[in-house]
Design a protein around this motif. Structure first.
Motif, short mmCIF file in Angstrom:
data_model
loop_
_atom_site.label_atom_id
_atom_site.label_comp_id
_atom_site.label_asym_id
_atom_site.label_seq_id
_atom_site.Cartn_x
_atom_site.Cartn_y
_atom_site.Cartn_z
N MET A 90 47.30 -13.56 21.41
CA MET A 90 47.43 -14.76 21.56
C MET A 90 46.48 -15.87 22.20
O MET A 90 46.43 -16.51 21.97
N THR A 141 44.60 -19.13 21.30
CA THR A 141 44.58 -20.60 21.11
C THR A 141 43.60 -21.22 21.67
O THR A 141 43.48 -22.27 21.66
N SER A 194 47.17 -22.92 14.48
CA SER A 194 48.08 -22.04 14.49
C SER A 194 47.39 -20.59 14.73
O SER A 194 46.23 -20.26 14.16
N ALA A 252 52.30 -18.93 16.39
CA ALA A 252 52.45 -20.00 17.54
C ALA A 252 51.44 -20.92 17.18
O ALA A 252 50.60 -21.01 16.20
N THR A 253 51.63 -22.10 17.71
CA THR A 253 50.83 -23.21 17.42
C THR A 253 50.15 -23.81 18.94
O THR A 253 50.87 -23.46 19.82
N MET A 254 49.34 -24.80 18.83
CA MET A 254 48.71 -25.36 19.73
C MET A 254 48.42 -26.69 19.52
O MET A 254 47.84 -27.06 18.48
N VAL A 282 45.96 -25.81 26.16
CA VAL A 282 46.46 -24.59 26.28
C VAL A 282 47.83 -24.59 26.82
O VAL A 282 48.59 -23.88 26.15
N VAL A 322 51.03 -24.37 23.86
CA VAL A 322 51.07 -23.31 23.01
C VAL A 322 52.66 -23.25 22.93
O VAL A 322 53.46 -23.30 23.92
N THR A 373 55.63 -20.80 20.65
CA THR A 373 55.91 -19.79 19.90
C THR A 373 57.48 -19.88 19.28
O THR A 373 57.77 -19.13 18.51
N ASP A 401 56.33 -18.76 25.81
CA ASP A 401 55.39 -20.15 26.04
C ASP A 401 55.03 -19.92 27.41
O ASP A 401 53.72 -19.88 27.61
N SER A 445 51.20 -19.10 28.81
CA SER A 445 50.48 -20.12 29.42
C SER A 445 50.13 -19.62 31.04
O SER A 445 49.17 -19.67 31.41
#
Length: 190
Positions: A1, A4, A35, A48-50, A69, A72, A74, A80, A84
């Motif tokens: 992960m 990101t 992603s 996941a994306t950021m 950050v 993020v 999911t 998430d 984090s």
């Protein structure tokens, strides 16, 4: 992960085309994305994306993209939060920054396939990465998109193994990979 990052930034990598004039381009955050996918139990892939908070590309070919950050996502709020807080330690390291420069003269009109070197700063560590991208320029926009994912390794950024261990403990000590594939799509507007 972690990527990101990952950086993702990721991320970040963008740059250009000969259609660029002497004006700066700003990142269109609503048309851009980072992603990545975490991998647990060797076979379970979780996308996941950021979100990107800012970015620019100037007339000298210098670029910088900044990712948040804490953004993020999911699709699972508790995941998430755990990512984090336990893995990325957003209280101490809230951003990922990707910066570098592109040789404008090497660019020609039309789509370009290239590899862009960039410095990625995440978790207080800067690491040089190469992003394989396709760059498409239009009259007032430049889009940079991955044609192959970049593998981001948490260890390259000094993210402690204990962070991954803590994250794993929240899901029954399931093994989680320290590496993630990351892709970007960035659009800069004049």
């Amino acid at each position: 992960m972690r990527n990101t990052s990952l950086t993702v930034s990721l991320a970040m990598t963008l740059f250009s085309s000969s259609a660029l004039s002497a004006t700066d381009y700003q990142l269109a955050t609503d048309l851009s994305s980072v992603s990545f996918a975490t991998i647990k139990k060797q076979f379970v892939v979780e996308p996941a994306t950021m979100s990107l908070s800012s970015g620019s590309l100037n007339e000298n070919g210098q670029f910088q993209v900044v990712g948040d950050v804490k953004s993020v996502s999911t699709g699972v709020p508790i995941r998430d939060t755990r990512l984090s807080e336990l893995f990325f330690n957003v209280a101490a390291y809230p951003q990922v920054t990707v910066s570098g420069s592109v040789d404008w003269k090497a660019m020609s009109s039309g789509p370009q396939k290239m590899t862009i070197p960039a410095e990625v700063t995440m978790y207080g560590t800067t690491h040089m990465m190469e992003f394989p991208v396709i760059v498409i320029s239009a009259e007032s926009a430049i889009t940079v998109s991955s044609y192959s994912p970049v593998i981001v390794n948490a260890e390259d950024f000094g993210i402690p193994a204990e962070s991954l261990t803590k994250l794993s403990a929240t899901v029954g000590d399931i093994p989680i990979s320290t590496q993630v594939p990351l892709s970007v799509t960035l659009t800069f507007m004049k």
